[in-house]
Design an enzyme around this catalytic site. Structure first.
Site, mmCIF file in Angstrom:
data_model
loop_
_atom_site.group_PDB
_atom_site.id
_atom_site.type_symbol
_atom_site.label_atom_id
_atom_site.label_comp_id
_atom_site.label_asym_id
_atom_site.label_seq_id
_atom_site.Cartn_x
_atom_site.Cartn_y
_atom_site.Cartn_z
ATOM 1 N N GLU A 118 0.844 -1.173 0.069
ATOM 2 C CA GLU A 118 -0.096 0.088 0.006
ATOM 3 C C GLU A 118 0.980 1.213 -0.062
ATOM 4 O O GLU A 118 2.201 1.132 0.170
ATOM 5 C CB GLU A 118 -0.860 -0.296 1.338
ATOM 6 C CG GLU A 118 -1.874 -1.083 0.994
ATOM 7 C CD GLU A 118 -2.985 -1.292 2.204
ATOM 8 O OE1 GLU A 118 -3.877 -1.766 1.950
ATOM 9 O OE2 GLU A 118 -2.669 -0.746 3.288
ATOM 10 N N HIS A 234 -9.297 9.563 2.947
ATOM 11 C CA HIS A 234 -8.560 8.255 2.105
ATOM 12 C C HIS A 234 -8.901 8.827 0.572
ATOM 13 O O HIS A 234 -10.153 9.465 0.258
ATOM 14 C CB HIS A 234 -9.634 7.226 2.401
ATOM 15 C CG HIS A 234 -8.915 5.870 2.117
ATOM 16 N ND1 HIS A 234 -8.751 5.551 0.581
ATOM 17 C CD2 HIS A 234 -8.263 4.870 2.521
ATOM 18 C CE1 HIS A 234 -8.311 4.302 0.380
ATOM 19 N NE2 HIS A 234 -8.038 3.951 1.484
ATOM 20 N N ARG A 280 -0.709 8.844 1.624
ATOM 21 C CA ARG A 280 -2.242 9.302 1.313
ATOM 22 C C ARG A 280 -2.305 10.699 1.134
ATOM 23 O O ARG A 280 -3.101 11.144 0.468
ATOM 24 C CB ARG A 280 -3.083 8.688 2.442
ATOM 25 C CG ARG A 280 -3.469 7.257 2.203
ATOM 26 C CD ARG A 280 -4.406 6.806 3.397
ATOM 27 N NE ARG A 280 -4.347 5.223 3.095
ATOM 28 C CZ ARG A 280 -4.912 4.745 4.006
ATOM 29 N NH1 ARG A 280 -5.568 5.100 5.263
ATOM 30 N NH2 ARG A 280 -5.050 3.171 3.860
ATOM 31 N N HIS A 341 -11.583 9.714 6.619
ATOM 32 C CA HIS A 341 -11.270 8.507 6.801
ATOM 33 C C HIS A 341 -10.663 8.141 8.334
ATOM 34 O O HIS A 341 -11.090 6.950 8.836
ATOM 35 C CB HIS A 341 -10.361 7.679 5.642
ATOM 36 C CG HIS A 341 -9.665 6.521 5.967
ATOM 37 N ND1 HIS A 341 -10.720 5.380 6.007
ATOM 38 C CD2 HIS A 341 -8.625 5.811 6.094
ATOM 39 C CE1 HIS A 341 -10.155 4.199 5.876
ATOM 40 N NE2 HIS A 341 -8.803 4.352 6.047
ATOM 41 N N ARG A 376 -1.040 9.352 8.602
ATOM 42 C CA ARG A 376 -0.833 7.786 8.939
ATOM 43 C C ARG A 376 -0.555 7.086 7.671
ATOM 44 O O ARG A 376 -1.166 7.143 6.602
ATOM 45 C CB ARG A 376 -2.010 7.321 9.542
ATOM 46 C CG ARG A 376 -2.139 5.751 9.673
ATOM 47 C CD ARG A 376 -3.388 5.272 10.355
ATOM 48 N NE ARG A 376 -4.635 5.151 9.467
ATOM 49 C CZ ARG A 376 -4.932 4.556 8.687
ATOM 50 N NH1 ARG A 376 -4.158 3.317 8.393
ATOM 51 N NH2 ARG A 376 -6.155 4.599 8.193
HETATM 52 C C1 SIN Z 1 -7.453 0.626 2.901
HETATM 53 O O1 SIN Z 1 -7.705 -0.538 2.735
HETATM 54 O O2 SIN Z 1 -7.166 1.460 2.066
HETATM 55 C C2 SIN Z 1 -7.708 1.379 4.208
HETATM 56 C C3 SIN Z 1 -6.945 0.727 5.473
HETATM 57 C C4 SIN Z 1 -6.397 1.725 6.117
HETATM 58 O O3 SIN Z 1 -6.963 2.793 6.332
HETATM 59 O O4 SIN Z 1 -5.231 1.443 6.504
#
Ligand code: SIN
Length: 528
Positions: A118, A234, A280, A341, A376
């Protein structure tokens, strides 16, 4: 008096609360408050997974370094290192409880479970249960909690405030039952696991997120709050103005999804060398800028090039959910928009979850541990829930009862404030926050927000003392004051950093920046 001098009250039944309950219940009696609306709480909606150093090709230093970069200079390095180091043992514990993490089908795999990637992570380190990790973890933990004889699960109560004593210690919580009767739950130690404050905004990634109730309840007892200005949006929530919110996991970009503008052009590589896998704050801001440029209300997330088999294998929940809403993600791009988020700040705690108020603890999103800094990193949140709930449990198992000082009296009023009026005022708070304190905030907008929220507070404050307590009233009253504290924190930060982007002070300020700290007493007295 509590039933037992060791009674522990945990407010909140998401992953942090459930873990803590299980970790102390063999040694101390526990009451776990999980109001029924928490069935909708944030943990259950977490899709991506849990970040941890699990692959032999990864290491603690790399996870620490990535977290510090994503946090944009504001993380507390000790909290980061502590959290990252707890990861492997915490995951082993979840596996021992039976959480159905997705195996890696590759016979050559260096770790038996599939690890995805991610934003911000330089390695594959996200363990997951398909694309519905939060639900899988919550359901497994909940089964264990329900089977444990030492845990009293209360789903009929909602906490509206904490009980304090003359020594300034926390002594439990005041709650309302479903008909609206006041129920006091005394406790030797109280733990907030109440979630964050994304509900202060109009558009969110989960249907009914917390509005910072736990943060404000702690502040009422004098607890210090920190970093409230760092609200995470998000980047990719499904754009569907007529339907409920639905997150499109960052793992979709981790496995190769591309963000496209209105003309079908991939725009992230021009913004950041990490492209769709930048942290993010960078991606959400780029989408926001792209929407302003093109005058559109969403961008596109395209996974068609991954092929239907890969899409269905990695993202069964997202594939099925989008199909139910008329979008075949194997054939067409997904319309997405940023949405509120996660709260990176919260009630200031140490590495055991202890707040600045004796006998009061906070774990999970409600807490400000210093892990996230100004932004975060993806999937560090569930890791934080695990690491801090387990360390808080160890601390509570060592805690000894202390002398009880007289409790601070509280007399509820009798005048009902209609639910519809509370709902209407809360909607106004959300509109003010969304219009002025979102992904980009300007000085003028922050000043407007401060003034409008102060006006609402001036209208409501004189009625509170006489008001009959209700869940909707306390939700509003907590949210309104937390919104004011958030705006005050944002106004005080004279730089742009991480999630706090103010074009009127665009520069990164101090090379050694400080977290912001605020108390309820810092608000103008008219509002309290
Ligand atoms: C996501 O799956 O993008 C959300 C998980 C997160 O906020 O770390």
């Amino acid at each position: 008096m509590p039933d037992s001098p060791q009674e522990t009250l945990i407010i909140g039944g998401g992953i942090a609360g459930l873990v803590l309950a299980l970790e102390i219940a063999d040694q101390r009696p526990v009451t776990l408050l999980q109001p029924s609306r928490e069935a909708l709480g944030a943990s259950r909606w977490a899709q991506g997974g849990i970040a941890a150093v699990l692959s032999p090709d990864d290491d603690v230093e790399a996870h620490v370094a990535d977290t510090l970069v994503a946090g944009d200079g504001l993380c507390d390095e000790a909290a980061v290192r502590f959290t990252v180091e707890q990861g492997p043992a915490a995951i082993a514990w979840l596996l021992s409880l039976g959480v159905p993490f997705t195996p890696d089908p590759d016979p050559e795999a260096r770790y038996p479970y599939h690890l995805t990637r991610e934003g911000g992570h330089g390695a594959r380190r996200i363990i997951h249960a398909d694309d519905a990790t939060g639900r899988a973890v919550v359901e497994t933990l909940r089964q264990h909690v329900e089977a444990h004889p030492g845990i009293r699960l209360r789903t009929d109560l909602t906490a509206i405030g904490l009980i304090g004593d003359a020594a300034g210690h926390c002594r439990g919580a005041r709650c309302l039952d479903e008909p609206g009767n006041l129920v006091e739950l005394p406790a030797a130690d109280t733990v907030l696991a109440t979630g964050g404050a994304s509900g202060l905004f109009r558009h969110t990634t989960s249907p009914d997120p917390a509005c910072g109730e736990g943060m404000l309840m702690a502040a009422e007892l004098g607890a210090e709050l920190m970093n409230l200005e760092f609200q995470q949006f998000h980047p990719t929530c499904l754009f569907d103005p007529d339907g409920p919110p639905f997150l499109i996991s960052e793992a979709v970009r981790g496995e190769g999804g591309h963000l496209l503008d209105a003309e079908g052009h991939r725009f992230m590589p021009e913004v950041d060398p990490r492209a769709e896998l930048a942290p993010r704050d960078v991606v959400a801001r780029a989408i926001d800028a792209e929407m302003q440029r093109s005058g559109t209300d969403h961008v596109w997330l395209d996974v068609r090039h991954l092929g239907e088999a890969v899409i269905r294998h990695h993202f069964p929940t997202i594939h099925a959910h989008c199909a139910a809403r008329g979008i075949d993600i194997a054939q067409e791009p997904i319309p997405v928009v940023p949405a509120a988020h996660y709260s990176c700040g919260g009630v200031h705690t140490d590495l055991d979850g202890a707040t600045t108020v004796p006998r009061l603890y906070a774990v999970g999103e409600v807490a400000g541990t210093g892990l996230h800094g100004a932004n975060r990193m993806a999937s560090n949140s569930l890791l934080e829930c695990l690491a801090f709930a387990r360390s808080c449990a160890r601390r509570l198992c060592r805690a000894v009862p202390d002398e009880n000082a007289p409790l601070t009296p509280w007399r509820p009023g009798r005048t009902a404030i209609p639910e519809a009026e509370c709902g209407e005022m809360l909607a106004r708070v959300r509109t003010i926050m969304s219009e002025n304190v979102a992904i980009v905030r300007h000085d003028a907008g922050l000043a407007t927000a401060e003034q409008r929220l102060a006006e609402l507070a001036e209208r409501l404050a004189p009625r509170i003392a006489d008001a009959a307590p209700s869940v909707s009233l306390y939700r509003l009253w907590h949210a309104l004051r937390l919104a004011r504290l958030t705006v005050a924190s944002a106004r005080a930060r004279r730089e742009s950093r991480g999630l706090h982007f103010n074009p009127d002070c665009p520069l990164h300020g101090d090379p050694a920046p400080q977290p912001s700290r605020i108390h309820l007493g810092d608000l103008a007295p008219s509002a309290d």
